[in-house]
Design a protein around this motif. Structure first.
Motif, PDB file in Angstrom:
ATOM      1  N   ASP A 575       0.832  -1.217   0.000  1.00 49.93           N
ATOM      2  CA  ASP A 575       0.000   0.000   0.000  1.00 49.93           C
ATOM      3  C   ASP A 575       0.863   1.262   0.000  1.00 49.93           C
ATOM      4  O   ASP A 575       0.399   2.346   0.354  1.00 49.93           O
ATOM      5  CB  ASP A 575      -0.934  -0.002   1.219  1.00 49.93           C
ATOM      6  CG  ASP A 575      -0.171   0.035   2.539  1.00 49.93           C
ATOM      7  OD1 ASP A 575       1.029  -0.352   2.533  1.00 49.93           O
ATOM      8  OD2 ASP A 575      -0.742   0.455   3.558  1.00 49.93           O
ATOM      9  N   ARG A 597      -7.704   6.007   3.908  1.00 52.91           N
ATOM     10  CA  ARG A 597      -6.936   4.776   4.189  1.00 52.91           C
ATOM     11  C   ARG A 597      -7.719   3.876   5.132  1.00 52.91           C
ATOM     12  O   ARG A 597      -7.798   2.666   4.943  1.00 52.91           O
ATOM     13  CB  ARG A 597      -5.586   5.125   4.837  1.00 52.91           C
ATOM     14  CG  ARG A 597      -4.475   5.394   3.877  1.00 52.91           C
ATOM     15  CD  ARG A 597      -3.097   5.238   4.520  1.00 52.91           C
ATOM     16  NE  ARG A 597      -2.880   5.977   5.729  1.00 52.91           N
ATOM     17  CZ  ARG A 597      -2.527   7.263   5.779  1.00 52.91           C
ATOM     18  NH1 ARG A 597      -2.366   7.938   4.660  1.00 52.91           N
ATOM     19  NH2 ARG A 597      -2.342   7.867   6.936  1.00 52.91           N
ATOM     20  N   TYR A 598      -8.325   4.512   6.153  1.00 55.73           N
ATOM     21  CA  TYR A 598      -9.081   3.751   7.153  1.00 55.73           C
ATOM     22  C   TYR A 598     -10.279   3.054   6.483  1.00 55.73           C
ATOM     23  O   TYR A 598     -10.550   1.888   6.700  1.00 55.73           O
ATOM     24  CB  TYR A 598      -9.537   4.713   8.260  1.00 55.73           C
ATOM     25  CG  TYR A 598     -10.356   4.048   9.335  1.00 55.73           C
ATOM     26  CD1 TYR A 598      -9.756   3.132  10.210  1.00 55.73           C
ATOM     27  CD2 TYR A 598     -11.711   4.316   9.485  1.00 55.73           C
ATOM     28  CE1 TYR A 598     -10.499   2.508  11.198  1.00 55.73           C
ATOM     29  CE2 TYR A 598     -12.463   3.696  10.471  1.00 55.73           C
ATOM     30  CZ  TYR A 598     -11.855   2.782  11.327  1.00 55.73           C
ATOM     31  OH  TYR A 598     -12.586   2.159  12.293  1.00 55.73           O
ATOM     32  N   LYS A 601      -9.185   0.120   4.323  1.00 56.10           N
ATOM     33  CA  LYS A 601      -8.813  -1.044   5.132  1.00 56.10           C
ATOM     34  C   LYS A 601     -10.055  -1.830   5.544  1.00 56.10           C
ATOM     35  O   LYS A 601     -10.071  -3.051   5.554  1.00 56.10           O
ATOM     36  CB  LYS A 601      -8.060  -0.573   6.379  1.00 56.10           C
ATOM     37  CG  LYS A 601      -6.625  -1.077   6.370  1.00 56.10           C
ATOM     38  CD  LYS A 601      -5.924  -0.837   7.678  1.00 56.10           C
ATOM     39  CE  LYS A 601      -4.473  -1.306   7.534  1.00 56.10           C
ATOM     40  NZ  LYS A 601      -3.548  -0.465   8.206  1.00 56.10           N
ATOM     41  N   LYS A 602     -11.120  -1.069   5.910  1.00 55.64           N
ATOM     42  CA  LYS A 602     -12.356  -1.714   6.356  1.00 55.64           C
ATOM     43  C   LYS A 602     -12.986  -2.490   5.220  1.00 55.64           C
ATOM     44  O   LYS A 602     -13.541  -3.554   5.386  1.00 55.64           O
ATOM     45  CB  LYS A 602     -13.323  -0.670   6.889  1.00 55.64           C
ATOM     46  CG  LYS A 602     -12.972  -0.212   8.289  1.00 55.64           C
ATOM     47  CD  LYS A 602     -13.982   0.737   8.854  1.00 55.64           C
ATOM     48  CE  LYS A 602     -15.130  -0.049   9.492  1.00 55.64           C
ATOM     49  NZ  LYS A 602     -16.068   0.842  10.194  1.00 55.64           N
TER      50      LYS A 602
END
Length: 602
Positions: A575, A597-598, A601-602
Motif C-alpha cells: 500500500d 486509508r481507514y 482497510k475496512k
C-alpha cells in the motif's frame, strides 16, 4: 589468413574485467602521451562509475603485432546476464577472468556455461594475483572442478592459464614471475583463440547482437559479419529467426569499425569484423542483415524471462511537478519504450490506467539502475513494490527459484541460517573457506530475497557477500512473512521542526531532518512495533511568557536514517510507493488521506 581475433572478457562481478581492459588499452598505445585518463575508462555511464559495476557490454579494439583484437567487456552481475548471452554470439573465444583470492563464484559458473554451450574456446586468467591472500593453486583446482561439473569437453581442461594483475598492467605464464607488461596474455590470445570463420566470397550476413542509440545517428546495430563483405550503399534485408513475419528491405548507409574507444567510419567490412551499422530504422537485437532476399536468418538465443515486475506511475503527490522536467505519462511511456529497444531483458506493458506502466526485469538491481538513470535525466514518477512474477502450468502456481551463495565470517552463520529459514530457503551446502570464512549455498524462492539484502548487510556488519542466480520455476512454496516494521506517517504538509522530530524519535527511526518539506501521507520513519502510526512532524513549540518559541527548537537529535533507492524498494509494502524526482526520493502511502486509508482497510 585473417589478422583478426574476437574475444569477450567474462567473469563474476568485480573480478576486474574492466580494469584489465583499461590496461590493455593503455599498453596498446591508443592514447596520446599527455592524454588524461580516468580509471575504468570503459564504464562510461555515471552509475557504472559510482557502483564500480559494468551494466552494458562495451566494444573496443586494440592493435597488436599486426593483428586487430576486438574485445567485448561484458557485465558480471546476474541481473545483466541477458547481455552476456547475446554478445558471446559475436566472438570466437572467451577470456575467463577469476579473482585469485575469491576463486570460482556463482556468476563465473553462469558465464562459462554460456561459453561452453556455444563451444567457444577459453583462455583462463587468474587476476589480482598480487593481492594479499591470493591462492592461485587452489583456484586453478576450483576452475578444473567447475569444468568437470559442467561436463565441459577436454579442450577446456587443457585451456592455457595466465596469471595477471589487471590493475598494475602485467601478465605472466608463471605466477611466481612478475612481468612488466601484458605481452604473455596477448600472445596467448593470438595462439589459442581461432581466427573468425566465414568466407569473403559469399553473400554477406550480419547478426545484430546488441544495439546502441545516439542522438545524432539514431539506432545503431552492432554485430559480427559472419560471411561476405558488407559495403556502404549495398541493399540488404532485415530478417529475424524468432519472428518469421519480419522482412524489410533497407540500404546500408554507414558502417563503423572499432578502434580503441572510438567508432571509425569505413567503406566496407569483411567476414569476421565486428561492425556498427547506423541509419537503419527498425533494426533490433536478434535481427540478421542478409544480402539476398531468400537467405535464412541466423539462429539467435531467446532472451531469459524477467522474474520481477513493478509499476511506474505518474507522480500525483502534493509536490508533483516541482522538481522534475518530464512528468507526464506520455514522457514516461516514451522513455520506457526507448529503454526497451536497447535492453531486451526488459518488458514494458500498458495497464488499465493510462498513468501506470508495468515494467518487468531480471531483478532489483536491473530495475533500480533504470530508475536511477531516469531520475538523472530529469524524470519524475513513482514506483510500486517489486513483485515476483508467477507462472501457471497444469493448474499449478509456479514461482522462480534462485540459488543463493553467501560468503560470511563464521560468527554470522547462525543468524543467516535462521533468517533465510523463515524465508523458505533450503541449505544445499556449507563449506569452510580459508581465513575463517564460510560459504553457504541455499535454494530459495525469489520472493524471499525481496527486501533481504539490506538486512543481510546489517546482519554481517557489511562484511558478507551475497550472490544470486535464477535456477528454475517450481511449485509455490507457501507464504513468507513480510517486514516487521510499521510506518510513521506524516499528518500535515509543511516543514519538519526539530521540536516535533524530538518526540517522533521516541516512536522509531526517523528518515527526515528538521527543515525538510513533508506532506500528509508521506512516510517519515519506521516503527519497530510493526504498527502504522500517524505523527505530526511540523508541530512548533508554543510561545510562553517565559521564553520564545525558538528556544529548545533544536534539540540534540540522532542523525536521520537515510535510505538508498534499493533500500526504499525493499522497505515499502503493497500500500506504499516510492516517489522519485531528480532531487529527492520519498516514501509515501498510496492513499494519502488518513480517513480514506481507514475506509479502504475496512
Amino acid at each position: 589468413m585473417k589478422k583478426i581475433r574476437n574475444i569477450a572478457i567474462i567473469a563474476h562481478v568485480d573480478h576486474g574485467k574492466t580494469t584489465l581492459v583499461d590496461s590493455l588499452l593503455r599498453q596498446s598505445g591508443i592514447f596520446r602521451e599527455n592524454q588524461e585518463l580516468t580509471e575504468r575508462v570503459m564504464d562510461n555511464n555515471d552509475i557504472e562509475k559510482e557502483r564500480g559495476i559494468t551494466i552494458l557490454s562495451k566494444n573496443t579494439a586494440i592493435k597488436y603485432e599486426g593483428y586487430k583484437i576486438n574485445i567485448i567487456d561484458t557485465p558480471g552481475h546476474a541481473d545483466f546476464g541477458g547481455e552476456v548471452e547475446r554478445v558471446l554470439k559475436m566472438t570466437d573465444g572467451v577470456l575467463l577472468l577469476v579473482d585469485a583470492f575469491e576463486g570460482v563464484m556463482p556468476q563465473t559458473k553462469f558465464v562459462i556455461k554460456k561459453a561452453i554451450e556455444l563451444d567457444l574456446p577459453a583462455v583462463i586468467c587468474l587476476n589480482k594475483i598480487d593481492r594479499d591472500r591470493a591462492r592461485p593453486e587452489e583456484v586453478v583446482d576450483e576452475i578444473i572442478d567447475l569444468f568437470i561439473s559442467l561436463n565441459a569437453p577436454d579442450k577446456y581442461l587443457d585451456a592455457p592459464i595466465i596469471y595477471a594483475s589487471g590493475k598494475n598492467g602485467w601478465a605472466s605464464l608463471d605466477y611466481n614471475e612478475k612481468k612488466d607488461d601484458l605481452k604473455d596474455l596477448l600472445d596467448t590470445i593470438l595462439e589459442y583463440i581461432p581466427e573468425p570463420s566465414g568466407e569473403n566470397d559469399k553473400p554477406f550476413e550480419v547478426l545484430i547482437s546488441t544495439t546502441d542509440y545516439s542522438d545524432y545517428l539514431g539506432r545503431i546495430g552492432i554485430g559480427k559479419v559472419s560471411q561476405g563483405i558488407i559495403r556502404v550503399g549495398d541493399p540488404a534485408y532485415i530478417k529475424n529467426y524468432n519472428d518469421e513475419s519480419k522482412k524489410m528491405k533497407i540500404k546500408i548507409t554507414t558502417i563503423y569499425e572499432f578502434e580503441g574507444l572510438n567508432r571509425v567510419e569505413v567503406q566496407e567490412a569483411k567476414a569476421g569484423s565486428i561492425v556498427a551499422i547506423s541509419g537503419v530504422e527498425g533494426i533490433h537485437i536478434g535481427d540478421t542483415l542478409t544480402e539476398n532476399e531468400d537467405m535464412e536468418p541466423i539462429e539467435f538465443v531467446k532472451i531469459s524471462e524477467p522474474t520481477l515486475a513493478m509499476n511506474f506511475l505518474v507522480n500525483n503527490s502534493p509536490f508533483a511537478g516541482l522538481e522534475g522536467e518530464y512528468v507526464t505519462s506520455r514522457h514516461i511511456r516514451a522513455r520506457l519504450m526507448k529503454e526497451k529497444e536497447t535492453d531486451v531483458s526488459l518488458k514494458v506493458e500498458d495497464t488499465s490506467s493510462t498513468d501506470a506502466f508495468k515494467v518487468s526485469g531480471r531483478g532489483e538491481l536491473h530495475l533500480s539502475v533504470l530508475i536511477e538513470n531516469m531520475r538523472r535525466e530529469g524524470y519524475e514518477f513513482q514506483v510500486s513494490k517489486p513483485e515476483v512474477l508467477f507462472k501457471e502450468e497444469n493448474g499449478k502456481r509456479l514461482e522462480p527459484m534462485e540459488v543463493v551463495t553467501i560468503d560470511v565470517d563464521e560468527e554470522y552463520v547462525g543468524t543467516i541460517i535462521n533468517k533465510l529459514g523463515v524465508r523458505k530457503a533450503e541449505m544445499a551446502s556449507m563449506e569452510n573457506l580459508s581465513s575463517g570464512y564460510v560459504r553457504l549455498v541455499f535454494r530459495m524462492p525469489a520472493r524471499g530475497l525481496v527486501g533481504y539484502r539490506q538486512e543481510f548487510i546489517s546482519d554481517t556488519k557489511g562484511t558478507g557477500i551475497i550472490n544470486t542466480e535464477f535456477e528454475s520455476y517450481e511449485p509455490f512454496k507457501g507464504e513468507i512473512p513480510t517486514r516487521q516494521y510499521g510506518s510513521l506517517i506524516a499528518t500535515e504538509t509543511g516543514k519538519a521542526t526539530g521540536y516535533a522530530l524530538d518526540s517522533t524519535w521516541k516512536r522509531g527511526n526517523v528518515f527526515i531532518e528538521p527543515g525538510e518539506e513533508v506532506y500528509g501521507g508521506m512516510i517519515v520513519g519506521e516503527n519497530p512495533k510493526g504498527l502504522d502510526i500517524e505523527v505530526n512532524v511540523c508541530k512548533k513549540k508554543a510561545k510562553t511568557n517565559i521564553r520564545s518559541s525558538a528556544t529548545d527548537d533544536a534539540p540534540n537529535l540522532p542523525p536521520a536514517k537515510k535510505m538508498s533507492l534499493e533500500e526504499m524498494l525493499e522497505f515499502i509494502e503493497e500500500d506504499e510507493l516510492v516517489e522519485i524526482t531528480p532531487k529527492n526520493l520519498r516514501v509515501r502511502k498510496k492513499i494519502l488521506s488518513a480517513e480514506a486509508r481507514y475506509k479502504a482497510k475496512k
